[in-house]
Design a protein around this motif. Structure first.
Motif, PDB file in Angstrom:
ATOM      1  N   ILE A  30       0.853  -1.191   0.000  1.00 56.20           N
ATOM      2  CA  ILE A  30       0.000   0.000   0.000  1.00 56.20           C
ATOM      3  C   ILE A  30       0.892   1.245   0.000  1.00 56.20           C
ATOM      4  N   PRO A  31       1.396   1.634  -1.219  1.00 61.02           N
ATOM      5  CA  PRO A  31       2.419   2.679  -1.331  1.00 61.02           C
ATOM      6  C   PRO A  31       2.050   4.018  -0.696  1.00 61.02           C
ATOM      7  N   VAL A  32       0.760   4.315  -0.509  1.00 57.86           N
ATOM      8  CA  VAL A  32       0.400   5.601   0.100  1.00 57.86           C
ATOM      9  C   VAL A  32       0.592   5.588   1.626  1.00 57.86           C
ATOM     10  N   LYS A  33       1.042   4.464   2.181  1.00 59.61           N
ATOM     11  CA  LYS A  33       1.246   4.366   3.630  1.00 59.61           C
ATOM     12  C   LYS A  33       2.677   3.951   3.969  1.00 59.61           C
ATOM     13  N   TYR A  34       3.071   4.239   5.208  1.00 56.38           N
ATOM     14  CA  TYR A  34       4.340   3.741   5.746  1.00 56.38           C
ATOM     15  C   TYR A  34       4.326   2.211   5.848  1.00 56.38           C
ATOM     16  N   GLY A  35       5.527   1.638   5.938  1.00 59.51           N
ATOM     17  CA  GLY A  35       5.721   0.182   5.995  1.00 59.51           C
ATOM     18  C   GLY A  35       4.889  -0.551   7.025  1.00 59.51           C
ATOM     19  N   ILE A  36       4.648   0.047   8.173  1.00 60.67           N
ATOM     20  CA  ILE A  36       3.881  -0.622   9.237  1.00 60.67           C
ATOM     21  C   ILE A  36       2.528  -1.137   8.756  1.00 60.67           C
ATOM     22  N   LYS A  37       1.958  -0.502   7.698  1.00 64.76           N
ATOM     23  CA  LYS A  37       0.631  -0.905   7.218  1.00 64.76           C
ATOM     24  C   LYS A  37       0.700  -2.026   6.180  1.00 64.76           C
ATOM     25  N   SER A  39     -15.347  -2.573   8.226  1.00 65.51           N
ATOM     26  CA  SER A  39     -16.143  -2.013   9.317  1.00 65.51           C
ATOM     27  C   SER A  39     -16.196  -0.495   9.240  1.00 65.51           C
ATOM     28  N   ASN A  40     -17.209   0.080   9.885  1.00 60.56           N
ATOM     29  CA  ASN A  40     -17.322   1.539   9.907  1.00 60.56           C
ATOM     30  C   ASN A  40     -16.575   2.142  11.084  1.00 60.56           C
ATOM     31  N   THR A  41     -16.103   1.298  11.995  1.00 66.36           N
ATOM     32  CA  THR A  41     -15.259   1.785  13.088  1.00 66.36           C
ATOM     33  C   THR A  41     -13.853   1.279  12.823  1.00 66.36           C
ATOM     34  N   LYS A  42     -12.866   1.935  13.434  1.00 67.34           N
ATOM     35  CA  LYS A  42     -11.470   1.604  13.153  1.00 67.34           C
ATOM     36  C   LYS A  42     -11.133   0.188  13.609  1.00 67.34           C
ATOM     37  N   PRO A  43     -10.715  -0.683  12.702  1.00 67.53           N
ATOM     38  CA  PRO A  43     -10.247  -2.003  13.133  1.00 67.53           C
ATOM     39  C   PRO A  43      -9.001  -1.828  13.999  1.00 67.53           C
ATOM     40  N   LYS A  44      -8.755  -2.788  14.877  1.00 64.65           N
ATOM     41  CA  LYS A  44      -7.579  -2.643  15.739  1.00 64.65           C
ATOM     42  C   LYS A  44      -6.311  -2.674  14.894  1.00 64.65           C
ATOM     43  N   ASP A  45      -5.324  -1.930  15.340  1.00 60.95           N
ATOM     44  CA  ASP A  45      -4.113  -1.749  14.557  1.00 60.95           C
ATOM     45  C   ASP A  45      -2.895  -1.875  15.472  1.00 60.95           C
ATOM     46  N   TYR A  46      -2.020  -2.813  15.122  1.00 64.39           N
ATOM     47  CA  TYR A  46      -0.877  -3.179  15.958  1.00 64.39           C
ATOM     48  C   TYR A  46      -0.024  -1.971  16.362  1.00 64.39           C
ATOM     49  N   TRP A  47       0.381  -1.158  15.390  1.00 67.15           N
ATOM     50  CA  TRP A  47       1.278  -0.041  15.723  1.00 67.15           C
ATOM     51  C   TRP A  47       0.534   1.177  16.273  1.00 67.15           C
ATOM     52  N   ALA A  48      -0.753   1.334  15.904  1.00 63.55           N
ATOM     53  CA  ALA A  48      -1.534   2.429  16.510  1.00 63.55           C
ATOM     54  C   ALA A  48      -1.667   2.160  18.008  1.00 63.55           C
ATOM     55  N   GLU A  49      -1.817   0.879  18.377  1.00 65.09           N
ATOM     56  CA  GLU A  49      -1.899   0.517  19.801  1.00 65.09           C
ATOM     57  C   GLU A  49      -0.596   0.849  20.525  1.00 65.09           C
ATOM     58  N   ARG A  50       0.490   0.941  19.768  1.00 62.52           N
ATOM     59  CA  ARG A  50       1.796   1.250  20.362  1.00 62.52           C
ATOM     60  C   ARG A  50       2.182   2.710  20.151  1.00 62.52           C
ATOM     61  N   GLY A  51       1.188   3.555  19.839  1.00 55.42           N
ATOM     62  CA  GLY A  51       1.412   5.007  19.846  1.00 55.42           C
ATOM     63  C   GLY A  51       1.667   5.659  18.505  1.00 55.42           C
ATOM     64  N   TYR A  52       1.703   4.890  17.409  1.00 51.18           N
ATOM     65  CA  TYR A  52       1.923   5.515  16.105  1.00 51.18           C
ATOM     66  C   TYR A  52       0.603   6.050  15.543  1.00 51.18           C
ATOM     67  N   ASP A  53       0.697   6.975  14.593  1.00 52.37           N
ATOM     68  CA  ASP A  53      -0.485   7.544  13.956  1.00 52.37           C
ATOM     69  C   ASP A  53      -1.292   6.435  13.286  1.00 52.37           C
ATOM     70  N   TYR A  54      -2.607   6.433  13.494  1.00 54.39           N
ATOM     71  CA  TYR A  54      -3.453   5.360  12.949  1.00 54.39           C
ATOM     72  C   TYR A  54      -3.358   5.290  11.429  1.00 54.39           C
ATOM     73  N   TYR A  55      -3.343   6.456  10.769  1.00 57.83           N
ATOM     74  CA  TYR A  55      -3.391   6.460   9.303  1.00 57.83           C
ATOM     75  C   TYR A  55      -2.035   6.192   8.683  1.00 57.83           C
ATOM     76  N   ALA A  56      -0.948   6.642   9.351  1.00 55.67           N
ATOM     77  CA  ALA A  56       0.423   6.417   8.867  1.00 55.67           C
ATOM     78  C   ALA A  56       0.542   6.674   7.361  1.00 55.67           C
ATOM     79  N   GLY A  57      -0.081   7.779   6.904  1.00 52.22           N
ATOM     80  CA  GLY A  57      -0.052   8.118   5.484  1.00 52.22           C
ATOM     81  C   GLY A  57       1.239   8.845   5.118  1.00 52.22           C
ATOM     82  N   LEU A  58       1.551   8.822   3.818  1.00 49.30           N
ATOM     83  CA  LEU A  58       2.768   9.502   3.365  1.00 49.30           C
ATOM     84  C   LEU A  58       2.421  10.797   2.630  1.00 49.30           C
TER      85      LEU A  58
END
Ligand SMILES: Nc1nc2c(c(=O)[nH]1)N[C@H]1C(S)=C(S)[C@@H](COP(=O)(O)O)O[C@H]1N2
Ligand SMILES: [Mo]
Length: 248
Positions: free
Chosen positions: A211-218, A229-248
């Motif tokens: 997914i080139p529009v995002k950082y490697g974590i995604k 889903s219409n709510t944010k699915p759980k995200d490994y690195w967002a749970e560890r403090g990184y930005d949920y979207y991690a967009g470039l």
């Protein structure tokens, strides 16, 4: 030079004005603080005035980075020794022959798709600068099916209209949530080839997200489950403090 001398009366007046201003400011500050304090907190403990700033930031990030196209390179620019980073969710033995990706179309309705079927779909390649949040990047070459083509082929348009797609490794140890604009972006692939050869196991075989529009974590390696889903699915690195979207 002409120095002005103040009369006692003038000094007194200015002192009174300063004091009154000082107390007005103090009262204003206290009032603002009380207002914030009295607002009900959200479940996460953020007060509405702060939360609206957070939400505005999120909207900004989403619209600014969610669907921007990543610069592409000629195949010759791709590195031969591709770095391997991160193996969460990849530590159980891989059942290559029996592998199926599970797509949760709706509650209780899961589609199971084998790799031969996925390889038979139209193939798209992308050569782009893969960026890890840790600070390294490299131009790499990938091949697979566009997620948007996959959605069309399996009639998943209804499910994919939801705000987010979640991807999870077969063992549930690594997981990401992706906003719809990025997931349906034409550069986003369910990828099974790297440098024109089958994807190596440590790079996410048999199927990974690119997914080139995002950082490697995604870029989840070893996709086991896809859900919407219409709510944010759980995200490994967002749970560890990184930005949920991690967009470039
Ligand atoms: N299953 C899984 N996928 C993952 C990770 C991981 O730990 N487990 N790490 C992510 C991170 S931080 C990066 S930078 C990329 C690295 O991909 P690569 O090993 O092909 O270079 O994979 C991503 N996908
Ligand atoms: Mo990363």
């Amino acid at each position: 030079m002409n120095t002005q001398t103040l009369t006692d009366a003038q000094v007194r007046r200015r002192t009174v004005i300063s004091l009154v201003l000082f107390f007005l400011l103090l009262a204003g500050g206290y009032g603002a603080w009380r207002m914030l304090w009295k607002q009900p907190s959200s479940a996460a403990g953020t007060r509405p005035a702060f939360r609206s700033v957070l939400q505005a930031n999120e909207r900004l990030f989403r619209s600014a980075f969610g669907d921007k196209t990543s610069k592409e390179f000629p195949v010759s620019a791709a590195v031969k020794n591709v770095r391997v980073n991160g193996d969460a969710g990849m530590n159980s033995p891989l059942d290559t022959a029996g592998f199926q990706v599970r797509v949760a179309r709706a509650p209780g309705d899961t589609l199971r798709i084998g790799m031969d079927e996925i390889r038979a779909l139209p193939k798209t390649e992308v050569v782009f600068d893969f960026k890890c949040i840790e600070g390294w990047s490299q131009v790499t070459h990938w091949g697979g099916v566009r997620f948007s083509d996959f959605v069309k082929h399996y009639g998943l348009e209804g499910a994919a209209r939801k705000d987010y797609t979640g991807l999870i490794t077969p063992d549930g140890e690594y997981y990401v949530g992706i906003d719809r604009a990025a997931m349906m972006h034409p550069q986003t692939l369910l990828c099974y080839e790297m440098n024109g050869a089958p994807l190596p196991e440590n790079q996410g075989a048999p199927l990974r997200l690119i997914i080139p529009v995002k950082y490697g974590i995604k870029h989840l390696k070893r996709v086991g489950v896809i859900h919407f889903s219409n709510t944010k699915p759980k995200d490994y690195w967002a749970e560890r403090g990184y930005d949920y979207y991690a967009g470039l």
